[in-house]
Each structure stands twice: as C-alpha cells, then as structure tokens.
Design a protein around this motif. Structure first.
Motif, PDB file in Angstrom:
ATOM      1  N   LEU A  20      -6.361   7.850   5.529  1.00  0.00           N
ATOM      2  CA  LEU A  20      -5.892   6.601   4.930  1.00  0.00           C
ATOM      3  C   LEU A  20      -6.140   6.574   3.423  1.00  0.00           C
ATOM      4  CD1 LEU A  20      -7.003   3.928   7.559  1.00  0.00           C
ATOM      5  CD2 LEU A  20      -4.645   4.487   6.910  1.00  0.00           C
ATOM      6  N   THR A  21      -5.218   5.922   2.718  1.00  0.00           N
ATOM      7  CA  THR A  21      -5.394   5.686   1.293  1.00  0.00           C
ATOM      8  C   THR A  21      -6.502   4.660   1.084  1.00  0.00           C
ATOM      9  OG1 THR A  21      -4.147   5.171  -0.739  1.00  0.00           O
ATOM     10  CG2 THR A  21      -3.752   3.753   1.165  1.00  0.00           C
ATOM     11  N   PRO A  22      -7.151   4.612  -0.100  1.00  0.00           N
ATOM     12  CA  PRO A  22      -8.157   3.564  -0.329  1.00  0.00           C
ATOM     13  C   PRO A  22      -7.583   2.170  -0.063  1.00  0.00           C
ATOM     14  CG  PRO A  22      -8.253   5.202  -2.070  1.00  0.00           C
ATOM     15  CD  PRO A  22      -7.065   5.560  -1.219  1.00  0.00           C
ATOM     16  N   GLY A  23      -8.286   1.393   0.738  1.00  0.00           N
ATOM     17  CA  GLY A  23      -7.791   0.084   1.129  1.00  0.00           C
ATOM     18  C   GLY A  23      -6.812   0.112   2.274  1.00  0.00           C
ATOM     19  N   GLY A  24      -6.574   1.301   2.841  1.00  0.00           N
ATOM     20  CA  GLY A  24      -5.660   1.434   3.961  1.00  0.00           C
ATOM     21  C   GLY A  24      -6.133   0.654   5.177  1.00  0.00           C
ATOM     22  N   ARG A  25      -5.206   0.381   6.076  1.00  0.00           N
ATOM     23  CA  ARG A  25      -5.507  -0.509   7.192  1.00  0.00           C
ATOM     24  C   ARG A  25      -5.357   0.189   8.541  1.00  0.00           C
ATOM     25  NH1 ARG A  25      -3.429  -6.633   5.661  1.00  0.00           N
ATOM     26  NH2 ARG A  25      -4.552  -6.734   3.663  1.00  0.00           N
ATOM     27  N   ASP A  36      -3.097  14.818  18.084  1.00  0.00           N
ATOM     28  CA  ASP A  36      -4.305  14.262  18.685  1.00  0.00           C
ATOM     29  C   ASP A  36      -4.956  13.341  17.657  1.00  0.00           C
ATOM     30  OD1 ASP A  36      -7.024  13.917  19.514  1.00  0.00           O
ATOM     31  OD2 ASP A  36      -6.857  15.712  20.757  1.00  0.00           O
ATOM     32  N   GLY A  37      -5.323  12.134  18.079  1.00  0.00           N
ATOM     33  CA  GLY A  37      -5.920  11.176  17.152  1.00  0.00           C
ATOM     34  C   GLY A  37      -7.220  11.629  16.528  1.00  0.00           C
ATOM     35  N   TYR A  38      -7.882  12.580  17.149  1.00  0.00           N
ATOM     36  CA  TYR A  38      -9.127  13.092  16.588  1.00  0.00           C
ATOM     37  C   TYR A  38      -8.892  14.184  15.546  1.00  0.00           C
ATOM     38  CZ  TYR A  38     -11.300  10.789  20.625  1.00  0.00           C
ATOM     39  OH  TYR A  38     -11.724   9.871  21.564  1.00  0.00           O
ATOM     40  N   GLU A  39      -7.657  14.698  15.486  1.00  0.00           N
ATOM     41  CA  GLU A  39      -7.314  15.773  14.546  1.00  0.00           C
ATOM     42  C   GLU A  39      -5.923  15.503  14.000  1.00  0.00           C
ATOM     43  OE1 GLU A  39      -7.659  19.404  16.751  1.00  0.00           O
ATOM     44  OE2 GLU A  39      -9.619  18.868  17.556  1.00  0.00           O
ATOM     45  N   LEU A  40      -5.821  14.619  13.033  1.00  0.00           N
ATOM     46  CA  LEU A  40      -4.518  14.171  12.543  1.00  0.00           C
ATOM     47  C   LEU A  40      -3.942  15.159  11.527  1.00  0.00           C
ATOM     48  CD1 LEU A  40      -5.370  10.380  12.120  1.00  0.00           C
ATOM     49  CD2 LEU A  40      -4.018  11.451  13.945  1.00  0.00           C
ATOM     50  N   PRO A  41      -2.664  15.513  11.669  1.00  0.00           N
ATOM     51  CA  PRO A  41      -2.050  16.516  10.792  1.00  0.00           C
ATOM     52  C   PRO A  41      -1.472  15.902   9.520  1.00  0.00           C
ATOM     53  CG  PRO A  41      -0.509  15.932  12.503  1.00  0.00           C
ATOM     54  CD  PRO A  41      -1.757  15.114  12.765  1.00  0.00           C
ATOM     55  N   PHE A  42      -2.275  15.095   8.824  1.00  0.00           N
ATOM     56  CA  PHE A  42      -1.812  14.430   7.615  1.00  0.00           C
ATOM     57  C   PHE A  42      -2.740  14.755   6.450  1.00  0.00           C
ATOM     58  CE2 PHE A  42      -0.471  11.674  11.178  1.00  0.00           C
ATOM     59  CZ  PHE A  42       0.909  11.737  10.994  1.00  0.00           C
ATOM     60  N   VAL A  43      -2.154  14.788   5.284  1.00  0.00           N
ATOM     61  CA  VAL A  43      -2.918  15.066   4.072  1.00  0.00           C
ATOM     62  C   VAL A  43      -3.900  13.934   3.816  1.00  0.00           C
ATOM     63  CG1 VAL A  43      -2.716  15.391   1.571  1.00  0.00           C
ATOM     64  CG2 VAL A  43      -1.029  16.424   3.114  1.00  0.00           C
ATOM     65  N   THR A  44      -5.050  14.269   3.292  1.00  0.00           N
ATOM     66  CA  THR A  44      -6.067  13.277   2.979  1.00  0.00           C
ATOM     67  C   THR A  44      -5.499  12.185   2.068  1.00  0.00           C
ATOM     68  OG1 THR A  44      -7.841  14.898   3.211  1.00  0.00           O
ATOM     69  CG2 THR A  44      -8.325  12.935   1.896  1.00  0.00           C
ATOM     70  N   GLY A  45      -5.718  10.927   2.456  1.00  0.00           N
ATOM     71  CA  GLY A  45      -5.301   9.793   1.642  1.00  0.00           C
ATOM     72  C   GLY A  45      -3.809   9.543   1.617  1.00  0.00           C
ATOM     73  N   SER A  46      -3.058  10.066   2.592  1.00  0.00           N
ATOM     74  CA  SER A  46      -1.597   9.982   2.528  1.00  0.00           C
ATOM     75  C   SER A  46      -0.996   8.841   3.340  1.00  0.00           C
ATOM     76  CB  SER A  46      -0.984  11.301   3.009  1.00  0.00           C
ATOM     77  OG  SER A  46      -1.325  11.543   4.364  1.00  0.00           O
ATOM     78  N   LEU A  47      -1.806   8.109   4.112  1.00  0.00           N
ATOM     79  CA  LEU A  47      -1.277   7.063   4.983  1.00  0.00           C
ATOM     80  C   LEU A  47      -1.720   5.686   4.516  1.00  0.00           C
ATOM     81  CD1 LEU A  47      -1.909   8.640   8.514  1.00  0.00           C
ATOM     82  CD2 LEU A  47       0.001   9.029   6.932  1.00  0.00           C
ATOM     83  N   SER A  48      -0.844   4.714   4.707  1.00  0.00           N
ATOM     84  CA  SER A  48      -1.194   3.333   4.376  1.00  0.00           C
ATOM     85  C   SER A  48      -1.767   2.593   5.574  1.00  0.00           C
ATOM     86  CB  SER A  48       0.026   2.582   3.846  1.00  0.00           C
ATOM     87  OG  SER A  48       1.055   2.532   4.835  1.00  0.00           O
ATOM     88  N   LEU A  98       0.834  -1.197   0.000  1.00  0.00           N
ATOM     89  CA  LEU A  98       0.000   0.000   0.000  1.00  0.00           C
ATOM     90  C   LEU A  98       0.869   1.249   0.000  1.00  0.00           C
ATOM     91  CD1 LEU A  98      -2.707  -0.979   2.647  1.00  0.00           C
ATOM     92  CD2 LEU A  98      -3.119  -0.563   0.221  1.00  0.00           C
ATOM     93  N   PRO A  99       0.484   2.282  -0.757  1.00  0.00           N
ATOM     94  CA  PRO A  99       1.261   3.530  -0.736  1.00  0.00           C
ATOM     95  C   PRO A  99       0.957   4.354   0.508  1.00  0.00           C
ATOM     96  CG  PRO A  99      -0.658   3.764  -2.169  1.00  0.00           C
ATOM     97  CD  PRO A  99      -0.653   2.323  -1.702  1.00  0.00           C
ATOM     98  N   GLY A 100       1.952   5.084   0.974  1.00  0.00           N
ATOM     99  CA  GLY A 100       1.728   5.980   2.096  1.00  0.00           C
ATOM    100  C   GLY A 100       2.508   5.585   3.334  1.00  0.00           C
ATOM    101  N   HIS A 101       2.507   6.473   4.300  1.00  0.00           N
ATOM    102  CA  HIS A 101       3.251   6.275   5.530  1.00  0.00           C
ATOM    103  C   HIS A 101       2.493   5.387   6.516  1.00  0.00           C
ATOM    104  CE1 HIS A 101       6.283   9.207   4.449  1.00  0.00           C
ATOM    105  NE2 HIS A 101       5.344  10.104   4.178  1.00  0.00           N
ATOM    106  N   ILE A 102       3.267   4.737   7.383  1.00  0.00           N
ATOM    107  CA  ILE A 102       2.713   3.993   8.510  1.00  0.00           C
ATOM    108  C   ILE A 102       2.824   4.880   9.743  1.00  0.00           C
ATOM    109  CG2 ILE A 102       2.959   1.955   9.979  1.00  0.00           C
ATOM    110  CD1 ILE A 102       4.303   0.562   7.565  1.00  0.00           C
ATOM    111  N   VAL A 103       1.715   5.096  10.434  1.00  0.00           N
ATOM    112  CA  VAL A 103       1.696   5.990  11.589  1.00  0.00           C
ATOM    113  C   VAL A 103       1.147   5.249  12.799  1.00  0.00           C
ATOM    114  CG1 VAL A 103       0.688   8.093  12.570  1.00  0.00           C
ATOM    115  CG2 VAL A 103       1.468   8.071  10.186  1.00  0.00           C
ATOM    116  N   GLU A 104       1.848   5.364  13.915  1.00  0.00           N
ATOM    117  CA  GLU A 104       1.348   4.838  15.172  1.00  0.00           C
ATOM    118  C   GLU A 104       0.758   5.975  15.985  1.00  0.00           C
ATOM    119  OE1 GLU A 104       2.642   2.217  19.095  1.00  0.00           O
ATOM    120  OE2 GLU A 104       4.180   3.318  17.979  1.00  0.00           O
TER     121      GLU A 104
END
Length: 246
Positions: free
Chosen positions: A118-123, A81-93, A44-50
C-alpha cells in the motif's frame, strides 16, 4: 484434520450458481458494495485490488478494481495468495477483502504484506460477518463455517506453506469490536468500524441456503434492518471496517 485449499474453489463454483439464480441476493449485495465504495479515497495514487474475489461480483460496482483469488477463473484478473502479493512496494491505494478476513489463519502475516504494497495512507477495507446475540445462532447452526468464538487466533508474522483452508467467522467481531488484542493492529489507524443488522441477508439464505422470504418483502426487511442497527450487539449481522496505513 486440516482441509485442503481446494475447498475454496469448490465453494466458488457453488456460489456462482447461487449468484446467477438468486436476484434477491444480487440486490442485497449491491447495498453491501455501496458501503464498501463509501470508504474509498479516490485521491490516493495506485491501484485498487480485491483479495479473494470469489465469483468477482464487486466489479459490478467497482469495475476498475483488480480482482484476485487463489485459483484461476475466467472472471479474475490475477491469481495470487494474500500472504504473497505480486505487487510493487507502495503501488496500491486500496486492498478490499469481502468475507475474506475470517479466512486468514494468520492475519498479522497478511497485514505485514498489506503494509508493503500500500501507498502511504493507503486503505484496507474489510466486510465481514458480525456476531451478535441474534446472529450467532444463524452463523453457528445454519452456515458450514465455524464461528470459532473461543478459538485461539494466531498473531504469527508469517505463515509457512503448505497452507490449508481456514475459517473463523467471529474473528472480525472479536478483534475490531471486542478488542481482544490490545493495541492491535499495530501500524494501522481504524477509520471506520460499523456493525449493522442485516436480517434481509440472513433470511435470504445467502449463497448456501434457499431464501426464507419472497423478494417483494425485501424493502420492508431493509427498513427493519435500519431500525435494528441501533443495537448492533443484539441485532448486528454484518460489519464494515476501514483501516488506514499509518
């Protein structure tokens, strides 16, 4: 009375000391991290974030993951904050939550934000306490967080500020294994839901209690965990849940 969020930072500092002083705990968590990694789709494309990285231990197994939490600490990559994530739409795998889901007062509000980043199909991968007949007394009586087995779970789509400290250890068991909310979570496919025995973890004392057995007993207890995992509703103590977007 609500508990201030600073309680979370207090626990992180306590957990860091336990992590450094208990090699048995580190060995047990290495197995937990391996279970999480097994659910990743690295194509999957995109970053992994914990989210809610605590003392940042997952990086020992997954160094490429971006570690985040509510308060700044030197081992973290980002404060958010998990309720307000500072990531671009669709940028995480992937979004990974280790012992974080049961701290979400409004899980739908988090899932809404997870769908955005999350990207489409992201987990989304969750690792949580599992409440069974045998683990309930341990979580209820030997751990400071409430199980909240019969408490109302909020399904609000937003959670206004200020936000306080929240914990309900039973929420993952109730929602993913007992199906207390039919059709939930909307917009997600559950690709994995596994509960397993983990007496090697429970008797280690975790982060907050001294160990109840010497490290040399660990292989023996893990073998028994494998056998007892055949009966999760009786013996389960931990669970691993994987969700796919869409």
């Amino acid at each position: 009375m609500s508990t201030p969020l600073i309680q979370h930072q207090t626990e992180i500092q306590r957990n860091l000391q336990a992590w450094q002083n208990k090699p048995l705990l580190r060995a047990i968590y290495a197995d937990f991290y391996g279970r999480i990694v097994s659910l990743l789709d690295l194509d999957l494309p995109g970053h992994i974030v914990e989210i809610g990285s605590g003392v940042g231990n997952l990086k020992s197994r997954l160094p490429e993951a971006i570690s985040t939490d509510l308060f700044p600490n030197p081992w973290l990559d980002l404060v958010c904050d998990g309720y307000e994530l500072p990531f671009v739409t669709g940028s995480l795998s992937h979004l990974l939550l280790f012992d974080v889901f049961h701290h979400l007062r409004a899980p739908n509000a988090f899932l809404r934000e997870a769908r955005r980043v999350l990207t489409p199909g992201g987990r989304l991968v969750l690792f949580e306490p599992y409440i069974s007949w045998l683990s309930f007394p341990v979580y209820a009586w030997l751990h400071h967080e409430p199980v909240a087995w019969r408490a109302t779970i909020s399904f609000a789509e937003a959670l206004a500020r200020p936000r306080d400290y929240y914990a309900a250890q039973g929420n993952a068991t109730r929602l993913f294994f007992r199906g207390e909310k039919r059709g939930w979570p909307a917009g997600w496919t559950v690709i994995h839901a596994e509960a397993f025995a983990s007496f090697s973890y429970l008797f280690s004392g975790g982060f907050s209690k001294p160990g109840f057995y010497p490290a040399r007993w660990s292989p023996w207890l893990r073998r028994w965990d494998e056998k007892l995992s055949r009966w999760p509703r009786l013996c389960g103590a931990r669970c691993l849940v994987g969700l796919r977007l869409g």
